[in-house]
Design a protein around this motif. Structure first.
Motif, PDB file in Angstrom:
ATOM      1  N   ALA A  35      17.408 -22.703 -52.980  1.00 36.76           N
ATOM      2  CA  ALA A  35      18.554 -21.868 -52.607  1.00 36.76           C
ATOM      3  C   ALA A  35      18.372 -21.216 -51.247  1.00 36.76           C
ATOM      4  O   ALA A  35      19.359 -20.845 -50.590  1.00 36.76           O
ATOM      5  N   ASP A  36      17.124 -21.048 -50.810  1.00 37.07           N
ATOM      6  CA  ASP A  36      16.871 -20.360 -49.548  1.00 37.07           C
ATOM      7  C   ASP A  36      16.730 -21.298 -48.355  1.00 37.07           C
ATOM      8  O   ASP A  36      16.521 -20.842 -47.225  1.00 37.07           O
ATOM      9  N   ALA A  37      16.846 -22.587 -48.573  1.00 42.23           N
ATOM     10  CA  ALA A  37      16.850 -23.562 -47.471  1.00 42.23           C
ATOM     11  C   ALA A  37      18.315 -23.910 -47.184  1.00 42.23           C
ATOM     12  O   ALA A  37      18.874 -24.835 -47.764  1.00 42.23           O
ATOM     13  N   GLN A  81      14.188 -22.076 -35.218  1.00 40.90           N
ATOM     14  CA  GLN A  81      13.627 -21.957 -36.554  1.00 40.90           C
ATOM     15  C   GLN A  81      12.411 -21.022 -36.589  1.00 40.90           C
ATOM     16  O   GLN A  81      11.689 -20.869 -35.604  1.00 40.90           O
ATOM     17  N   THR A  82      12.195 -20.405 -37.757  1.00 38.72           N
ATOM     18  CA  THR A  82      10.996 -19.588 -37.941  1.00 38.72           C
ATOM     19  C   THR A  82       9.743 -20.457 -38.040  1.00 38.72           C
ATOM     20  O   THR A  82       8.639 -19.976 -37.797  1.00 38.72           O
ATOM     21  N   PHE A  83       9.902 -21.713 -38.403  1.00 42.52           N
ATOM     22  CA  PHE A  83       8.784 -22.658 -38.426  1.00 42.52           C
ATOM     23  C   PHE A  83       8.404 -22.992 -36.989  1.00 42.52           C
ATOM     24  O   PHE A  83       9.280 -23.217 -36.147  1.00 42.52           O
ATOM     25  N   PRO A  84       7.103 -23.033 -36.658  1.00 42.79           N
ATOM     26  CA  PRO A  84       6.684 -23.235 -35.257  1.00 42.79           C
ATOM     27  C   PRO A  84       7.283 -24.505 -34.648  1.00 42.79           C
ATOM     28  O   PRO A  84       7.206 -25.590 -35.227  1.00 42.79           O
ATOM     29  N   GLN A  95      15.486 -19.932 -41.310  1.00 51.49           N
ATOM     30  CA  GLN A  95      14.350 -20.197 -42.189  1.00 51.49           C
ATOM     31  C   GLN A  95      14.461 -21.541 -42.906  1.00 51.49           C
ATOM     32  O   GLN A  95      13.680 -21.823 -43.817  1.00 51.49           O
ATOM     33  N   TRP A  96      15.410 -22.377 -42.493  1.00 53.11           N
ATOM     34  CA  TRP A  96      15.684 -23.625 -43.222  1.00 53.11           C
ATOM     35  C   TRP A  96      14.435 -24.478 -43.402  1.00 53.11           C
ATOM     36  O   TRP A  96      14.071 -24.848 -44.521  1.00 53.11           O
ATOM     37  N   LEU A  97      13.762 -24.787 -42.312  1.00 50.18           N
ATOM     38  CA  LEU A  97      12.580 -25.641 -42.397  1.00 50.18           C
ATOM     39  C   LEU A  97      11.471 -24.979 -43.200  1.00 50.18           C
ATOM     40  O   LEU A  97      10.857 -25.605 -44.068  1.00 50.18           O
TER      41      LEU A  97
END
Length: 294
Positions: free
Chosen positions: A195-197, A31-34, A99-101
């Motif tokens: 919509a982007d998750a 994920q892009t989230f850390p 980029q879900w999270l």
């Protein structure tokens, strides 16, 4: 107001699907989230695999065994083990986009519940089975669920631990995601669509898989209706509406940009056949004494 140093507990119910679980966890790790700001909790619901095998398929995750059967109790058990203020729910057969999270949390700044998009994948791109083609068009329409029906599927749902504690856990024997979101909205909590998750879910490949899913959903829907005091006449009217509904969806199938002609024809055949069966199941489930179970 969310803590700016937001941390997340990702809850994944699992049952006898180690390969899919391995893929799901690997996508979460990317994920892009850390990665150091979220934990992964796998709530296993009595799989045949050993605890060691499940842990090997989900490296870095916390694994808990939940004895009570059902995805709802599994999610509840995962939440009980969670340590962070934000809860993100997905399923072991879902594949989150990178980029879900990050996207889900961004929307959670302005809402109490967030339902993300669910897209259907097929085993052989360009050659879907009729069941897969039907699911590409109709399955997991989470935007419609959120914006028109007031709930999100629990395979792509974000909320906070405070909201979850106020609403209470998922229930069994009913459509648990519909029931939970409706209870949350009944308390005044706001639900939005993101919509982007995005997560991807494999389409069901066979007619028998579709039938098993829809028979279960039909039974759960009737149980939820009975729980809410919906009249038998109203449920029967819905069955008639379902039987007549395919004509209104033909254009939706024919205009779908992910299907070729053979896929569209296969989807149409499944559409008419399945809606008639759903109407019949709804009526027969309505007449069954077991439908009154809460």
């Amino acid at each position: 107001m969310l803590n700016p140093d937001r941390r997340v507990s990702v809850i994944i119910p699992h049952y006898n699907d180690l390969i899919a679980l391995q893929v799901c966890v690997a996508k979460l790790d990317a994920q892009t989230f850390p990665r150091d700001r979220f934990e992964i909790i796998v709530a296993d619901n009595g799989s045949n695999a050993s605890l060691a095998e499940i842990e090997a398929a989900a490296p870095g995750a916390r694994v808990v065994r939940i004895e009570e059967r059902g995805a709802g109790p599994a999610r509840n058990g995962g939440v009980a083990l969670s340590r962070h203020e934000i809860l993100a729910f997905t399923d072991s057969d879902c594949v989150p986009e990178p980029q879900w999270l990050e996207a889900g949390l961004r929307w959670l700044h302005s809402a109490d519940l967030v339902g993300g998009a669910v897209k259907v994948s097929v085993a052989e791109p360009g050659r879907p089975t009729p069941a897969e083609a039907f699911e590409v068009v109709f399955a997991f329409d989470n935007r419609s669920y959120v914006e028109k029906k007031g709930f999100s599927g629990s395979g792509n749902l974000f909320t906070t631990r405070a909201v979850f504690d106020a609403v209470g856990g998922f229930r069994t024997s009913v459509a648990e995601d519909i029931d939970w979101c409706h209870r949350a909205r009944g308390l005044g909590y706001r639900l939005v669509f993101a919509a982007d998750a995005v997560v991807w879910h494999p389409g069901r490949r066979s007619w028998s898989e579709l039938c098993r899913r829809w028979r279960r959903l039909t039974s759960e829907a009737v149980a939820l209706d009975r729980d809410k005091g919906t009249s038998a006449a109203r449920i029967a009217f819905r069955a008639v509406a379902i039987a007549l509904s395919p004509a209104a969806d033909v254009g939706r199938v024919l205009s779908h940009d992910r299907l070729g002609l053979s896929g569209k024809l296969g989807a149409l055949g499944v559409l008419f056949r399945l809606r008639l069966l759903r109407a019949w199941w709804l009526l027969t489930t309505l007449m069954s004494p077991s439908a009154s179970r809460a």
